[in-house]
Each structure stands twice: as structure tokens, then as C-alpha cells.
Design a protein around this motif. Sequence first.
Motif, PDB file in Angstrom:
ATOM      1  N   ALA A   1       0.828  -1.208   0.000  1.00  0.00           N
ATOM      2  CA  ALA A   1       0.000   0.000   0.000  1.00  0.00           C
ATOM      3  C   ALA A   1       0.863   1.258   0.000  1.00  0.00           C
ATOM      4  O   ALA A   1       0.534   2.258  -0.657  1.00  0.00           O
ATOM      5  CB  ALA A   1      -0.928  -0.008   1.215  1.00  0.00           C
ATOM      6  N   LEU A   2       1.975   1.220   0.726  1.00  0.00           N
ATOM      7  CA  LEU A   2       2.884   2.369   0.746  1.00  0.00           C
ATOM      8  C   LEU A   2       3.459   2.651  -0.640  1.00  0.00           C
ATOM      9  O   LEU A   2       3.561   3.813  -1.067  1.00  0.00           O
ATOM     10  CB  LEU A   2       4.018   2.117   1.741  1.00  0.00           C
ATOM     11  N   VAL A   3       3.859   1.594  -1.335  1.00  0.00           N
ATOM     12  CA  VAL A   3       4.409   1.772  -2.678  1.00  0.00           C
ATOM     13  C   VAL A   3       3.340   2.351  -3.607  1.00  0.00           C
ATOM     14  O   VAL A   3       3.626   3.247  -4.429  1.00  0.00           O
ATOM     15  CB  VAL A   3       4.945   0.430  -3.218  1.00  0.00           C
ATOM     16  N   GLN A   4       2.130   1.850  -3.484  1.00  0.00           N
ATOM     17  CA  GLN A   4       1.044   2.393  -4.305  1.00  0.00           C
ATOM     18  C   GLN A   4       0.784   3.860  -3.982  1.00  0.00           C
ATOM     19  O   GLN A   4       0.504   4.672  -4.870  1.00  0.00           O
ATOM     20  CB  GLN A   4      -0.217   1.551  -4.099  1.00  0.00           C
ATOM     21  N   THR A   5       0.884   4.203  -2.700  1.00  0.00           N
ATOM     22  CA  THR A   5       0.713   5.597  -2.305  1.00  0.00           C
ATOM     23  C   THR A   5       1.844   6.464  -2.847  1.00  0.00           C
ATOM     24  O   THR A   5       1.625   7.610  -3.274  1.00  0.00           O
ATOM     25  CB  THR A   5       0.659   5.711  -0.764  1.00  0.00           C
ATOM     26  N   SER A   6       3.063   5.915  -2.840  1.00  0.00           N
ATOM     27  CA  SER A   6       4.205   6.684  -3.334  1.00  0.00           C
ATOM     28  C   SER A   6       4.069   7.017  -4.817  1.00  0.00           C
ATOM     29  O   SER A   6       4.600   8.040  -5.275  1.00  0.00           O
ATOM     30  CB  SER A   6       5.504   5.914  -3.087  1.00  0.00           C
ATOM     31  N   ASP A   7       3.376   6.158  -5.564  1.00  0.00           N
ATOM     32  CA  ASP A   7       3.190   6.411  -6.995  1.00  0.00           C
ATOM     33  C   ASP A   7       2.341   7.654  -7.243  1.00  0.00           C
ATOM     34  O   ASP A   7       2.381   8.219  -8.344  1.00  0.00           O
ATOM     35  CB  ASP A   7       2.536   5.197  -7.661  1.00  0.00           C
ATOM     36  N   ARG A   8       1.581   8.059  -6.250  1.00  0.00           N
ATOM     37  CA  ARG A   8       0.707   9.236  -6.390  1.00  0.00           C
ATOM     38  C   ARG A   8       1.385  10.501  -5.895  1.00  0.00           C
ATOM     39  O   ARG A   8       0.793  11.581  -5.923  1.00  0.00           O
ATOM     40  CB  ARG A   8      -0.581   9.001  -5.598  1.00  0.00           C
ATOM     41  N   MET A   9       2.639  10.374  -5.428  1.00  0.00           N
ATOM     42  CA  MET A   9       3.375  11.522  -4.906  1.00  0.00           C
ATOM     43  C   MET A   9       4.378  12.020  -5.934  1.00  0.00           C
ATOM     44  O   MET A   9       4.891  11.246  -6.745  1.00  0.00           O
ATOM     45  CB  MET A   9       4.139  11.125  -3.628  1.00  0.00           C
ATOM     46  N   PRO A  10       4.698  13.300  -5.914  1.00  0.00           N
ATOM     47  CA  PRO A  10       5.752  13.816  -6.813  1.00  0.00           C
ATOM     48  C   PRO A  10       7.122  13.422  -6.285  1.00  0.00           C
ATOM     49  O   PRO A  10       7.293  13.121  -5.102  1.00  0.00           O
ATOM     50  CB  PRO A  10       5.544  15.337  -6.733  1.00  0.00           C
TER      51      PRO A  10
ATOM     52  N   ASP B   1      -1.025  12.341   4.465  1.00  0.00           N
ATOM     53  CA  ASP B   1      -1.707  11.832   5.662  1.00  0.00           C
ATOM     54  C   ASP B   1      -1.949  10.329   5.546  1.00  0.00           C
ATOM     55  O   ASP B   1      -1.817   9.588   6.530  1.00  0.00           O
ATOM     56  CB  ASP B   1      -3.046  12.557   5.853  1.00  0.00           C
ATOM     57  N   GLN B   2      -2.309   9.885   4.338  1.00  0.00           N
ATOM     58  CA  GLN B   2      -2.520   8.452   4.116  1.00  0.00           C
ATOM     59  C   GLN B   2      -1.217   7.685   4.332  1.00  0.00           C
ATOM     60  O   GLN B   2      -1.211   6.621   4.966  1.00  0.00           O
ATOM     61  CB  GLN B   2      -3.042   8.219   2.706  1.00  0.00           C
ATOM     62  N   ALA B   3      -0.116   8.223   3.813  1.00  0.00           N
ATOM     63  CA  ALA B   3       1.173   7.561   3.982  1.00  0.00           C
ATOM     64  C   ALA B   3       1.573   7.511   5.452  1.00  0.00           C
ATOM     65  O   ALA B   3       2.102   6.499   5.928  1.00  0.00           O
ATOM     66  CB  ALA B   3       2.243   8.283   3.162  1.00  0.00           C
ATOM     67  N   ILE B   4       1.315   8.582   6.194  1.00  0.00           N
ATOM     68  CA  ILE B   4       1.638   8.596   7.621  1.00  0.00           C
ATOM     69  C   ILE B   4       0.851   7.504   8.348  1.00  0.00           C
ATOM     70  O   ILE B   4       1.396   6.785   9.193  1.00  0.00           O
ATOM     71  CB  ILE B   4       1.332   9.983   8.225  1.00  0.00           C
ATOM     72  N   GLY B   5      -0.428   7.366   7.990  1.00  0.00           N
ATOM     73  CA  GLY B   5      -1.240   6.315   8.598  1.00  0.00           C
ATOM     74  C   GLY B   5      -0.720   4.927   8.274  1.00  0.00           C
ATOM     75  O   GLY B   5      -0.719   4.027   9.132  1.00  0.00           O
ATOM     76  N   GLU B   6      -0.243   4.747   7.050  1.00  0.00           N
ATOM     77  CA  GLU B   6       0.313   3.442   6.661  1.00  0.00           C
ATOM     78  C   GLU B   6       1.622   3.155   7.388  1.00  0.00           C
ATOM     79  O   GLU B   6       1.876   2.008   7.795  1.00  0.00           O
ATOM     80  CB  GLU B   6       0.503   3.408   5.146  1.00  0.00           C
ATOM     81  N   TYR B   7       2.445   4.163   7.589  1.00  0.00           N
ATOM     82  CA  TYR B   7       3.673   3.968   8.368  1.00  0.00           C
ATOM     83  C   TYR B   7       3.353   3.597   9.814  1.00  0.00           C
ATOM     84  O   TYR B   7       4.030   2.755  10.419  1.00  0.00           O
ATOM     85  CB  TYR B   7       4.536   5.224   8.329  1.00  0.00           C
ATOM     86  N   GLN B   8       2.335   4.219  10.368  1.00  0.00           N
ATOM     87  CA  GLN B   8       1.945   3.908  11.744  1.00  0.00           C
ATOM     88  C   GLN B   8       1.431   2.477  11.846  1.00  0.00           C
ATOM     89  O   GLN B   8       1.746   1.757  12.806  1.00  0.00           O
ATOM     90  CB  GLN B   8       0.879   4.897  12.222  1.00  0.00           C
ATOM     91  N   ALA B   9       0.649   2.050  10.855  1.00  0.00           N
ATOM     92  CA  ALA B   9       0.152   0.667  10.849  1.00  0.00           C
ATOM     93  C   ALA B   9       1.304  -0.315  10.701  1.00  0.00           C
ATOM     94  O   ALA B   9       1.318  -1.380  11.340  1.00  0.00           O
ATOM     95  CB  ALA B   9      -0.857   0.479   9.707  1.00  0.00           C
ATOM     96  N   LEU B  10       2.284   0.035   9.865  1.00  0.00           N
ATOM     97  CA  LEU B  10       3.448  -0.820   9.670  1.00  0.00           C
ATOM     98  C   LEU B  10       4.254  -0.943  10.969  1.00  0.00           C
ATOM     99  O   LEU B  10       4.677  -2.042  11.347  1.00  0.00           O
ATOM    100  CB  LEU B  10       4.330  -0.243   8.557  1.00  0.00           C
ATOM    101  N   ALA B  11       4.439   0.176  11.656  1.00  0.00           N
ATOM    102  CA  ALA B  11       5.182   0.158  12.917  1.00  0.00           C
ATOM    103  C   ALA B  11       4.452  -0.678  13.967  1.00  0.00           C
ATOM    104  O   ALA B  11       5.085  -1.403  14.744  1.00  0.00           O
ATOM    105  CB  ALA B  11       5.392   1.581  13.420  1.00  0.00           C
ATOM    106  N   GLN B  12       3.124  -0.613  13.979  1.00  0.00           N
ATOM    107  CA  GLN B  12       2.355  -1.387  14.949  1.00  0.00           C
ATOM    108  C   GLN B  12       2.450  -2.881  14.674  1.00  0.00           C
ATOM    109  O   GLN B  12       2.621  -3.691  15.596  1.00  0.00           O
ATOM    110  CB  GLN B  12       0.884  -0.948  14.920  1.00  0.00           C
ATOM    111  N   SER B  13       2.354  -3.262  13.400  1.00  0.00           N
ATOM    112  CA  SER B  13       2.484  -4.682  13.045  1.00  0.00           C
ATOM    113  C   SER B  13       3.868  -5.203  13.411  1.00  0.00           C
ATOM    114  O   SER B  13       4.014  -6.321  13.917  1.00  0.00           O
ATOM    115  CB  SER B  13       2.234  -4.880  11.547  1.00  0.00           C
ATOM    116  N   ARG B  14       4.887  -4.396  13.172  1.00  0.00           N
ATOM    117  CA  ARG B  14       6.258  -4.798  13.519  1.00  0.00           C
ATOM    118  C   ARG B  14       6.402  -4.961  15.025  1.00  0.00           C
ATOM    119  O   ARG B  14       7.007  -5.941  15.499  1.00  0.00           O
ATOM    120  CB  ARG B  14       7.244  -3.749  13.002  1.00  0.00           C
TER     121      ARG B  14
END
Length: 250
Positions: free
Chosen positions: A79-88, A150-163
Motif C-alpha cells: 500500500a505504501l508503494v502504491q501511495t508513493s506512486d501518487r506523490m511527486p 496523511d494516508q502515507a503517515i497512517g500506513e507507516y503507523q500501521a506498519l510500525a504497529q504490526s512490527r
Amino acid sequence: MALALLIGLVLASLAALMITDHVRKEHKPERGDANALDYVNTFISTLYMVLLALVVVVQWQNIDQINSDVRAEASTLTALVQTSDRMPDPEGAQVRASALAYANGVLAHEWPAGSMAAAGDDAAQQALDAGQAAVTHPVALSTSLGTIEDQAIGEYQALAQSRADRLAVGEDTTSPVLLAALGVLSLITVLTPLALGLRADAVAFSGLMVSTLLVCLSFWFVLDLQTLYHGLIHVTSGPIQDFVASGGTS
């Protein structure tokens, strides 16, 4: 180690059974308390089975939880990679690079998992920090970009929680006291029929041989489940390996 212990237990148990059977054949004891012996054996066997089931269920849940966390991490990385594709660029490139660096860091330094203290500053944590910094510090040029950040920040937080969950469960091994209790009860289960005396028939002796083998095998299986990352049934890094192999595109 667990396999060597299993072989030793089986050989020792079989030797004890053969000696006991030899003595039984010489003296040919006739027991009048067979029902009482059956009751005692059944009671001890029931206690053993309850404790064995408890230990196996706890260990199995740990393995299942870590596998679930690994799948969640791989899904969030995608999901993070997909989000990064939408960023400059260069923001999107930094997010993508952090996702791949995180996956490689987990495989290189956290498989098998170390302690949570040691994981505080390893490659995976550094990748998390770098990715979060990339989407937190820049000021969004537009409302849409701010929403993506904001979406990417939420995904990083979810990733940190799973880890964090994966590392915590990896440290949550079965209590040594519980394992010791199971070992003692396993020994009692095997030795009680020998101490009380076997009934003078081949069926009783054959049943004791089978139950002894099962007890030894069960205890080996419990010890094997303790090795979360290398046992017969173990957690798998497959989802994260697939992410790395795909270059973050799947």
C-alpha cells in the motif's frame, strides 16, 4: 536438540518397558486391583492431556499471530508503494525506497527476530524513520497532496504497529515453569504404570509402549514449537520475500 531428546526419551522408555516386561514374565503377578490401576492411570493421563493441549494451543497461537503480522506488514508495504506512486518526486521515491529498505532490513536483521531493545535502531527502524520524515516534514503544496501524505503517515503507523506486535509475540515464549510441569507430568505418565505394576497381559504392555512413544513424541513436538522460526511448524517470511522479489510492485 529437540530431536536428540526425543530419541533419548524413546530409547530410555523402551529399555524400561523391556526390563519391566521381563520381570513380569518371571513373576507372573496376578493383580486384583486392575480397576483401581485403570482409574489412576486414566486420571494422570487426563491431567497430562489437558496440560499438553494448553501448551500447544498457546504456542500455536504465537506462530499464527506472527504469521498474521508478517502478512499485515507485507500488505502495508504494498500500500505504501502504491501511495508513493501518487506523490511527486523526490518524496514518492523516498517513500518507495523506505518500503524496500524496511523489507530488506526485516529479512536481514529480524529473521529470526531479536529482542525489541535490539530492534530499536536496526535497519528496519531506520527505514521507518526515514519514510515518516519524508512525508511529515514537507509542507504540502496542495490539499490533495496533503491528503496523500496523511494516508502515507497512517500506513507507516500501521506498519510500525504490526512490527511491534511481531517482535513482542516473538519474545513471548512459553513459560519455563509450564514446560517443566509438562516434562514432569510426562515422566509421571510413563512411570506410573511401571510403579503401580502392569496387568499380566500383552495388551496392557503393548498399550503402555504405544502411550510412551506418544508421550515422548508430544514432548518433542512442544519443544519444537518453541523454535518459532526454524521448527517443523514455523512462521514464514514468504509475504515479505515476495514483496522484495517484486520490487514493491505487487
